[in-house]
Design a protein around this motif. Sequence first.
Motif, PDB file in Angstrom:
ATOM      1  N   TYR A 126       0.671  -1.410   0.000  1.00  0.00           N
ATOM      2  CA  TYR A 126       0.075   0.083   0.059  1.00  0.00           C
ATOM      3  C   TYR A 126       0.939   1.295   0.079  1.00  0.00           C
ATOM      4  O   TYR A 126       0.374   2.422  -0.167  1.00  0.00           O
ATOM      5  CB  TYR A 126      -0.696  -0.105   1.234  1.00  0.00           C
ATOM      6  CG  TYR A 126      -1.891  -1.066   1.369  1.00  0.00           C
ATOM      7  CD1 TYR A 126      -2.916  -1.353   0.355  1.00  0.00           C
ATOM      8  CD2 TYR A 126      -1.634  -2.108   2.347  1.00  0.00           C
ATOM      9  CE1 TYR A 126      -3.642  -2.400   0.413  1.00  0.00           C
ATOM     10  CE2 TYR A 126      -2.595  -3.130   2.475  1.00  0.00           C
ATOM     11  CZ  TYR A 126      -3.787  -3.273   1.518  1.00  0.00           C
ATOM     12  OH  TYR A 126      -4.527  -4.313   1.670  1.00  0.00           O
ATOM     13  N   GLY A 127       2.300   1.017   0.281  1.00  0.00           N
ATOM     14  CA  GLY A 127       3.045   2.290   0.377  1.00  0.00           C
ATOM     15  C   GLY A 127       2.702   2.950   1.623  1.00  0.00           C
ATOM     16  O   GLY A 127       2.478   2.274   2.658  1.00  0.00           O
ATOM     17  N   SER A 128       3.036   4.258   1.752  1.00  0.00           N
ATOM     18  CA  SER A 128       3.240   4.825   3.077  1.00  0.00           C
ATOM     19  C   SER A 128       1.782   5.687   3.271  1.00  0.00           C
ATOM     20  O   SER A 128       1.147   6.057   2.367  1.00  0.00           O
ATOM     21  CB  SER A 128       4.149   6.178   2.779  1.00  0.00           C
ATOM     22  OG  SER A 128       4.441   6.551   4.250  1.00  0.00           O
ATOM     23  N   ILE A 129       1.396   5.629   4.576  1.00  0.00           N
ATOM     24  CA  ILE A 129       0.144   6.195   4.972  1.00  0.00           C
ATOM     25  C   ILE A 129       0.598   7.488   5.965  1.00  0.00           C
ATOM     26  O   ILE A 129       1.499   7.471   6.567  1.00  0.00           O
ATOM     27  CB  ILE A 129      -0.817   5.286   5.718  1.00  0.00           C
ATOM     28  CG1 ILE A 129      -2.106   5.861   5.957  1.00  0.00           C
ATOM     29  CG2 ILE A 129      -0.194   4.941   7.187  1.00  0.00           C
ATOM     30  CD1 ILE A 129      -3.268   4.821   6.124  1.00  0.00           C
ATOM     31  N   GLU A 130      -0.611   8.534   5.824  1.00  0.00           N
ATOM     32  CA  GLU A 130      -0.455   9.649   6.694  1.00  0.00           C
ATOM     33  C   GLU A 130      -0.300   9.476   8.087  1.00  0.00           C
ATOM     34  O   GLU A 130      -0.228   8.093   8.499  1.00  0.00           O
ATOM     35  CB  GLU A 130      -1.600  10.560   6.392  1.00  0.00           C
ATOM     36  CG  GLU A 130      -1.691  11.042   4.862  1.00  0.00           C
ATOM     37  CD  GLU A 130      -0.431  11.733   4.459  1.00  0.00           C
ATOM     38  OE1 GLU A 130       0.072  12.610   5.021  1.00  0.00           O
ATOM     39  OE2 GLU A 130       0.123  11.381   3.131  1.00  0.00           O
ATOM     40  N   GLU A 131      -0.271  10.413   8.951  1.00  0.00           N
ATOM     41  CA  GLU A 131      -0.068  10.272  10.361  1.00  0.00           C
ATOM     42  C   GLU A 131      -1.031   9.564  11.057  1.00  0.00           C
ATOM     43  O   GLU A 131      -0.945   8.993  12.083  1.00  0.00           O
ATOM     44  CB  GLU A 131       0.304  11.538  10.999  1.00  0.00           C
ATOM     45  CG  GLU A 131       1.947  12.034  11.021  1.00  0.00           C
ATOM     46  CD  GLU A 131       1.946  13.284  11.407  1.00  0.00           C
ATOM     47  OE1 GLU A 131       1.315  13.842  12.358  1.00  0.00           O
ATOM     48  OE2 GLU A 131       3.099  14.048  10.743  1.00  0.00           O
ATOM     49  N   THR A 132      -2.304   9.640  10.506  1.00  0.00           N
ATOM     50  CA  THR A 132      -3.372   8.706  11.063  1.00  0.00           C
ATOM     51  C   THR A 132      -4.155   8.045  10.069  1.00  0.00           C
ATOM     52  O   THR A 132      -3.627   7.980   8.746  1.00  0.00           O
ATOM     53  CB  THR A 132      -4.759   9.882  11.393  1.00  0.00           C
ATOM     54  OG1 THR A 132      -4.993  10.679  10.333  1.00  0.00           O
ATOM     55  CG2 THR A 132      -3.931  10.706  12.768  1.00  0.00           C
ATOM     56  N   GLY A 133      -4.927   7.060  10.446  1.00  0.00           N
ATOM     57  CA  GLY A 133      -5.602   6.109   9.489  1.00  0.00           C
ATOM     58  C   GLY A 133      -4.781   4.939   9.356  1.00  0.00           C
ATOM     59  O   GLY A 133      -3.830   4.699   9.803  1.00  0.00           O
TER      60      GLY A 133
END
Length: 331
Positions: A126-133
């Motif tokens: 999925y690659g990188s996710i933001e600080e939340t979620g």
Amino acid sequence: MNLLIAGGAGFIGANFAHDAAERGHRVLIYDLLTYAGNPKNVASFTHLVKGDIRSASALDIVFAEGIDGVPFDAVVNFAAESHVDRSISLAMPFVETNVVGAVTLLEAARRHRVPTMVQISTDEVYGSIEETGRFTAQSPLRPSSAYSASKAAADLLLLSYYRTHGVDVRITRCTNNYGRFQHPEKFIPTVISNALAGTSIPIYGDGNQVRDWIFVDDHVAGILDVLERGRPGAIYHFGGPGIEGDAVGISNFELAHRLLRILAEKTGSQLSHYTALLQNVTDRPGHDRRYALDWSDAERELGWRPNIELEEGLRKTIDWWLAHPNWWNDV
Ligand SMILES: NC(=O)c1ccc[n+]([C@@H]2O[C@H](COP(=O)([O-])OP(=O)(O)OC[C@H]3O[C@@H](n4cnc5c(N)ncnc54)[C@H](O)[C@@H]3O)[C@@H](O)[C@H]2O)c1
């Protein structure tokens, strides 16, 4: 079940082989024994075949024989080139083993009428996710490295066999694992073994990349659940239990400090002796900042939950490392 475990001499595969055998499954380990595969991890098993998942002819021989003449009920595929840094220097072995090898293995399983294949994939697709979620199984695939792109490609190819041919393929995607048998090139073993050897401990960039760590036994339990009760064509997520006082994940920098604190306590060394070894080095190109998975589907459908808290798992891992100096010195 009679299981063919591809890549079963590596870190997660070997842990899986031991737990599967304990649950009463019969196991044959099929592994190329690359630098990452270690026969010592599975020395207690009688059925160990050195072989390549890219070789259809070698696979045909193993599938035709099964385990002592009894055909396999399922294939579980851990075999992979698994180190992101190596994929940045040289991508082709990742395409060959992780993509071509996975499809060659599935084709062989089909030829020999093995009903089920479980493919061990990763949250890195999925690659990188933001600080939340957190990523769900419906999130778009945005892999950053040749490693994660090759794993995503394999997932899509194997799922196409489910849709086109109705083949029973099940995919698991998991966050970062740790525990016994992990190769010292990976982050947690690097911190432990370099600290014990008194050599510098490299931390990529600012060290603020956040990872959700899962103790390998919890991951293995999830894979066994998928094998025994999972659905054809489904994707299952497995993640860690979260960090005390925090939602998900811990930065690499904080994790290194935790490891060194436990190590100092257990060896009686000064903590400052270990922390002085930490050294920030140039960041990995394309380095994902954060991973986090939503594993509620696995909980709802399989009744799976991670059981081992990070502190407990790190202590167990360090205890294993301290008790097995020959294992990691040899590697
Ligand atoms: N380690 C993690 O944190 C993590 C997290 C999520 C998913 N995964 C996935 O889990 C699987 C296992 O990871 P690991 O950390 O145990 O890896 P590992 O590198 O420790 O083990 C890989 C094993 O595959 C074998 N192998 C490599 N090429 C082969 C080939 N062509 N034919 C047969 N065997 C071959 C190696 O000899 C080794 O025993 C991988 O598919 C990886 O993508 C790992």
